[in-house]
Design a protein around this motif. Structure first.
Motif, PDB file in Angstrom:
ATOM      1  N   THR A 330       0.809  -1.223   0.000  1.00 42.41           N
ATOM      2  CA  THR A 330       0.000   0.000   0.000  1.00 42.41           C
ATOM      3  C   THR A 330       0.840   1.269   0.000  1.00 42.41           C
ATOM      4  O   THR A 330       0.309   2.364  -0.180  1.00 42.41           O
ATOM      5  CB  THR A 330      -0.922   0.036   1.233  1.00 42.41           C
ATOM      6  N   LEU A 350     -12.040  -3.263   8.367  1.00 40.83           N
ATOM      7  CA  LEU A 350     -12.527  -3.391   6.993  1.00 40.83           C
ATOM      8  C   LEU A 350     -14.049  -3.485   6.991  1.00 40.83           C
ATOM      9  O   LEU A 350     -14.640  -4.147   7.851  1.00 40.83           O
ATOM     10  CB  LEU A 350     -11.949  -4.642   6.334  1.00 40.83           C
ATOM     11  N   VAL A 354     -16.047  -5.841   2.183  1.00 39.22           N
ATOM     12  CA  VAL A 354     -14.665  -6.157   1.831  1.00 39.22           C
ATOM     13  C   VAL A 354     -14.275  -7.515   2.416  1.00 39.22           C
ATOM     14  O   VAL A 354     -13.625  -8.333   1.758  1.00 39.22           O
ATOM     15  CB  VAL A 354     -13.713  -5.053   2.324  1.00 39.22           C
ATOM     16  N   SER A 370     -14.281  -8.010  10.602  1.00 36.83           N
ATOM     17  CA  SER A 370     -12.868  -8.010  10.196  1.00 36.83           C
ATOM     18  C   SER A 370     -11.924  -8.406  11.331  1.00 36.83           C
ATOM     19  O   SER A 370     -10.735  -8.120  11.278  1.00 36.83           O
ATOM     20  CB  SER A 370     -12.420  -6.677   9.590  1.00 36.83           C
ATOM     21  N   ILE A 389      -6.275  -8.593   0.915  1.00 32.93           N
ATOM     22  CA  ILE A 389      -6.825  -7.372   1.519  1.00 32.93           C
ATOM     23  C   ILE A 389      -6.748  -6.208   0.538  1.00 32.93           C
ATOM     24  O   ILE A 389      -7.733  -5.489   0.292  1.00 32.93           O
ATOM     25  CB  ILE A 389      -6.069  -7.024   2.819  1.00 32.93           C
ATOM     26  N   GLU A 393     -10.018  -4.383  -1.350  1.00 30.49           N
ATOM     27  CA  GLU A 393     -10.309  -2.966  -1.108  1.00 30.49           C
ATOM     28  C   GLU A 393     -10.389  -2.188  -2.422  1.00 30.49           C
ATOM     29  O   GLU A 393     -11.145  -1.213  -2.529  1.00 30.49           O
ATOM     30  CB  GLU A 393      -9.225  -2.361  -0.211  1.00 30.49           C
ATOM     31  N   LYS A 394      -9.635  -2.619  -3.396  1.00 33.92           N
ATOM     32  CA  LYS A 394      -9.640  -1.919  -4.698  1.00 33.92           C
ATOM     33  C   LYS A 394     -10.834  -2.315  -5.571  1.00 33.92           C
ATOM     34  O   LYS A 394     -11.203  -1.586  -6.490  1.00 33.92           O
ATOM     35  CB  LYS A 394      -8.339  -2.205  -5.445  1.00 33.92           C
TER      36      LYS A 394
END
Length: 395
Positions: A330, A350, A354, A370, A389, A393-394
Motif C-alpha cells: 500500500t 474493513l 470487503v 474483520s 486485503i 479494497e480496490k
C-alpha cells in the motif's frame, strides 16, 4: 412442548467454521476460530502438558469427585500465576470452572446474587459470548466505547466519558490483556485512570483474563489485572487455561472473587460453592490437576514457560511480517497497528463487504467485523492475506 421452541440465532464464528469446512479450495485460510495454531496449522499439545499427563496417569489412584470449589492447590497455583503477592490470599475466594466461559458465567451469577440491580458494562466491542450470556441471564447491560475504527487503537477518551455514567455497584467488564476481538490494549497510564474512575464511581471491576502469556509475556500480561485487583476493594477475575496451556478441550478455568475484608471471604466462598453446586455440582479436574502440576514443578514450569514464549514470539513475528507486507503493497503505514496489537486477534477495520470479497475471491475466512486470528497464518500465507486485503479494497 418442544414444538414451541424457536430457532436460536446461529453463532457467527461457528457458522464461519462450517462454511470453511465446506469450501473445496485447497489454499483456503481460516482466520476465524479462536484457537492457537502453529505453522503447520496444528493446535499442539504442549510438551509440559504431555509430561504432566503421563505422570498423572501413572500416579493417580482415584477419579472420585473433588470438592465443590475444585482442588485448592489449583486455586493457589493460579492465584500465584495471576496475582503474585499483590493481594492477600485471605481476601480471595475461588472456584474451579469449566473453562474461562464457565468462570465468566459464574462471575455474572455471583454479581447478580450480590446485587440484583447491577448493570454490567462491556467494552464495545467485546467477546460476543459475554453479551450472549448476559442477555440469556436477563442481566441489564450497557457498553462503553473502546475501539476507534479509524486508528484501530483504543478510544480512551470515549471510554472514560462513558464510564462516567457507571453507577455504584455496577460491574465493569474489562479484558486483562490481548483484548478480544480487537487486539488493542490499554497502557499502564490508562489502566491507572480507569482504576481512579471506578473507585470514584463505586463500581466493581470484573476482569476476563483469557490470554496471559500471549501478549508481552506472563508477568507483563498480568500487570493490569494486578494493578486493578490490588487497588480496588472488590474485584472479580475470570481466568482461562485454554490458550496459555493449550488445554482447550479440558475446560479448565478459575473464578476469583476478591472481598474488601478477609472477614467476608468465607461467605463469598460459600456462595461460590453454592453456585457450582447448582450449575454442575463438581468442576472438572483433569485439566486443573495438569495445570497445577506444571505450575508447582520447577522443571515442568520452565519447559512450559519456554514453549509459551515460543508461541508468543511466533505471533509477534507474524504481526510484524503482515504489517510490513501491507506497508509494501500500500506504500503507507495504514496497517502499522497490526504490529502494535497483542494476542491472537486484530480487528482490521474493513467493511463487511470487503471481508466478504476476501472470502469469496481469495478463500480467506475472517469474522464479518474483520476480526482475524493472527495464529491462523504462517510465513507462507501472510503474503496471500496481504494481497487479498489490497485486492478486495480496490475491487
Amino acid at each position: 412442548m418442544f414444538d414451541r421452541l424457536q430457532d436460536q440465532p446461529a453463532d457467527k464464528i461457528l457458522a464461519l467454521m462450517q462454511a470453511f469446512k465446506a469450501d473445496p479450495r485447497e489454499d483456503k485460510i481460516d482466520l476465524g476460530v479462536g484457537v492457537y495454531r502453529n505453522a503447520e496449522g496444528v493446535t499442539p499439545v504442549m510438551r509440559a502438558v504431555k509430561e504432566a499427563e503421563r505422570r498423572l496417569v501413572e500416579t493417580q489412584e482415584t477419579k472420585a469427585y473433588t470438592g465443590l470449589a475444585g482442588d485448592p492447590a489449583f486455586a493457589d497455583a493460579m492465584i500465584g500465576l495471576i496475582l503474585g503477592e499483590t493481594v492477600a490470599r485471605d481476601r480471595i475466594a475461588a472456584i474451579a470452572t469449566p473453562g474461562g466461559t464457565g468462570a465468566c458465567r459464574q462471575g455474572f451469577e455471583l454479581a447478580r446474587l450480590a446485587n440484583p440491580d447491577a448493570t454490567v458494562w462491556c467494552s464495545d466491542p467485546t467477546w460476543p459470548n459475554h453479551l450472549s450470556i448476559l442477555k440469556f441471564m436477563g442481566m441489564p447491560t450497557r457498553t462503553y466505547r473502546y475501539f476507534d475504527e479509524a486508528t484501530a487503537l483504543v478510544d480512551f477518551d470515549g471510554m472514560i466519558a462513558d464510564l462516567e455514567g457507571v453507577a455504584s455497584g455496577d460491574i465493569v467488564l474489562l479484558h486483562g490483556c490481548c483484548h478480544n476481538p480487537t487486539g488493542a490494549n490499554l497502557t499502564d497510564e490508562q489502566v491507572g485512570r480507569v482504576i481512579a474512575i471506578l473507585t470514584e464511581r463505586g463500581a466493581v471491576p470484573m476482569i476476563d483474563l483469557a490470554y496471559q502469556g500471549f501478549g508481552d509475556g506472563l508477568e507483563a500480561d498480568a500487570a493490569a489485572t494486578r494493578a486493578i485487583a490490588s487497588a480496588m476493594p472488590e474485584c472479580l477475575i475470570a481466568a482461562s487455561c485454554s490458550k496459555n496451556f493449550g488445554v482447550y478441550r479440558e475446560r479448565t478455568g478459575l473464578l476469583m472473587a476478591i472481598s474488601a475484608d478477609a472477614s467476608d471471604t468465607p461467605t463469598t466462598q460459600g456462595n461460590l460453592n453454592f453456585l457450582n453446586r447448582q450449575t454442575y455440582s463438581f468442576p472438572p479436574d483433569h485439566g486443573a490437576r495438569v495445570v497445577t502440576m506444571i505450575l508447582t514443578d520447577p522443571d515442568l514450569r520452565a519447559d512450559w514457560e519456554a514453549e509459551l514464549e515460543e508461541v508468543r514470539s511466533s505471533m509477534l513475528d507474524l504481526r510484524d511480517q503482515l504489517a510490513g507486507e501491507l506497508a509494501r503493497l500500500t506504500n503507507s503505514d495504514r496497517y502499522a497497528f497490526i504490529a502494535r496489537h497483542r494476542g491472537m486477534f486484530s480487528r482490521l477495520g474493513l467493511p463487511s463487504e470487503v471481508v466478504e470479497r476476501i472470502r469469496a475471491d481469495h478463500g480467506v475466512y475472517m469474522v464479518g467485523d474483520s476480526r482475524m486470528n493472527i495464529a491462523g497464518l504462517n510465513s507462507e500465507t501472510v503474503p496471500k492475506l496481504a494481497q487479498a486485503i489490497v485486492a478486495a479494497e480496490k475491487a
